[in-house]
Design a protein around this motif. Structure first.
Motif, PDB file in Angstrom:
ATOM      1  N   VAL A  73       0.837  -1.204   0.000  1.00  0.00           N
ATOM      2  CA  VAL A  73       0.000   0.000   0.000  1.00  0.00           C
ATOM      3  C   VAL A  73       0.867   1.248   0.000  1.00  0.00           C
ATOM      4  CG1 VAL A  73      -1.663   1.344   1.360  1.00  0.00           C
ATOM      5  CG2 VAL A  73      -2.013  -1.116   1.024  1.00  0.00           C
ATOM      6  N   SER A  74       1.930   1.240   0.779  1.00  0.00           N
ATOM      7  CA  SER A  74       2.788   2.428   0.844  1.00  0.00           C
ATOM      8  C   SER A  74       3.480   2.715  -0.485  1.00  0.00           C
ATOM      9  CB  SER A  74       3.823   2.278   1.959  1.00  0.00           C
ATOM     10  OG  SER A  74       4.798   1.316   1.609  1.00  0.00           O
ATOM     11  N   GLU A  75       3.568   1.723  -1.349  1.00  0.00           N
ATOM     12  CA  GLU A  75       4.230   1.906  -2.636  1.00  0.00           C
ATOM     13  C   GLU A  75       3.267   2.221  -3.781  1.00  0.00           C
ATOM     14  OE1 GLU A  75       6.543  -1.660  -3.086  1.00  0.00           O
ATOM     15  OE2 GLU A  75       7.909  -1.098  -1.461  1.00  0.00           O
ATOM     16  N   LEU A  76       1.979   2.280  -3.502  1.00  0.00           N
ATOM     17  CA  LEU A  76       1.002   2.568  -4.555  1.00  0.00           C
ATOM     18  C   LEU A  76       1.122   4.004  -5.032  1.00  0.00           C
ATOM     19  CD1 LEU A  76      -2.227   0.906  -3.108  1.00  0.00           C
ATOM     20  CD2 LEU A  76      -0.860   0.093  -5.034  1.00  0.00           C
ATOM     21  N   PRO A  77       0.991   4.214  -6.331  1.00  0.00           N
ATOM     22  CA  PRO A  77       0.926   5.588  -6.841  1.00  0.00           C
ATOM     23  C   PRO A  77      -0.406   6.223  -6.394  1.00  0.00           C
ATOM     24  CG  PRO A  77       0.818   3.996  -8.650  1.00  0.00           C
ATOM     25  CD  PRO A  77       0.982   3.218  -7.390  1.00  0.00           C
ATOM     26  N   PHE A 102     -11.362  -0.296   0.012  1.00  0.00           N
ATOM     27  CA  PHE A 102     -11.263  -0.742   1.390  1.00  0.00           C
ATOM     28  C   PHE A 102     -12.381  -0.166   2.244  1.00  0.00           C
ATOM     29  CE2 PHE A 102      -9.869  -0.937   5.749  1.00  0.00           C
ATOM     30  CZ  PHE A 102      -9.526  -2.286   5.840  1.00  0.00           C
ATOM     31  N   ALA A 103     -12.765   1.084   2.033  1.00  0.00           N
ATOM     32  CA  ALA A 103     -13.865   1.692   2.787  1.00  0.00           C
ATOM     33  C   ALA A 103     -15.157   0.918   2.548  1.00  0.00           C
ATOM     34  CB  ALA A 103     -14.030   3.158   2.400  1.00  0.00           C
ATOM     35  N   GLU A 104     -15.420   0.553   1.291  1.00  0.00           N
ATOM     36  CA  GLU A 104     -16.624  -0.224   0.978  1.00  0.00           C
ATOM     37  C   GLU A 104     -16.538  -1.621   1.587  1.00  0.00           C
ATOM     38  OE1 GLU A 104     -16.696   0.014  -3.265  1.00  0.00           O
ATOM     39  OE2 GLU A 104     -17.346   2.111  -3.252  1.00  0.00           O
TER      40      GLU A 104
END
Length: 76
Positions: A11-15, A26-28
């Motif tokens: 996740v930390s590497e996602l653009p 993720f919220a959904e």
């Protein structure tokens, strides 16, 4: 490395665009899980005391309607 650590790293590497899409997904996903848990708890009677207490408070006029500003303060 644990699964959580792998996920955190990924996740930390996602653009930015993909991070936005991930956040939305993720919220959904999280909301759906929460809804299912609440439904299970309601069906199992785990929330009966809280429902009764809320009803008693409301019937005793010790509640008030939520305005939009109140609702916004409840959200994380």
């Amino acid at each position: 490395m644990s699964s959580v650590k792998k996920i955190q790293r990924a996740v930390s590497e996602l653009p930015p665009d993909e991070l936005r899409r991930f956040r939305k997904w993720f919220a959904e996903f999280d909301a759906e899980r929460w809804d299912r848990q609440i439904e299970r708890d309601l069906g199992a009677g785990r929330l009966d005391a809280l429902v009764e207490e809320a009803g008693t408070e409301h019937r005793s006029r010790r509640t008030r309607p939520l305005c939009h500003d109140d609702y916004d303060r409840l959200l994380p």
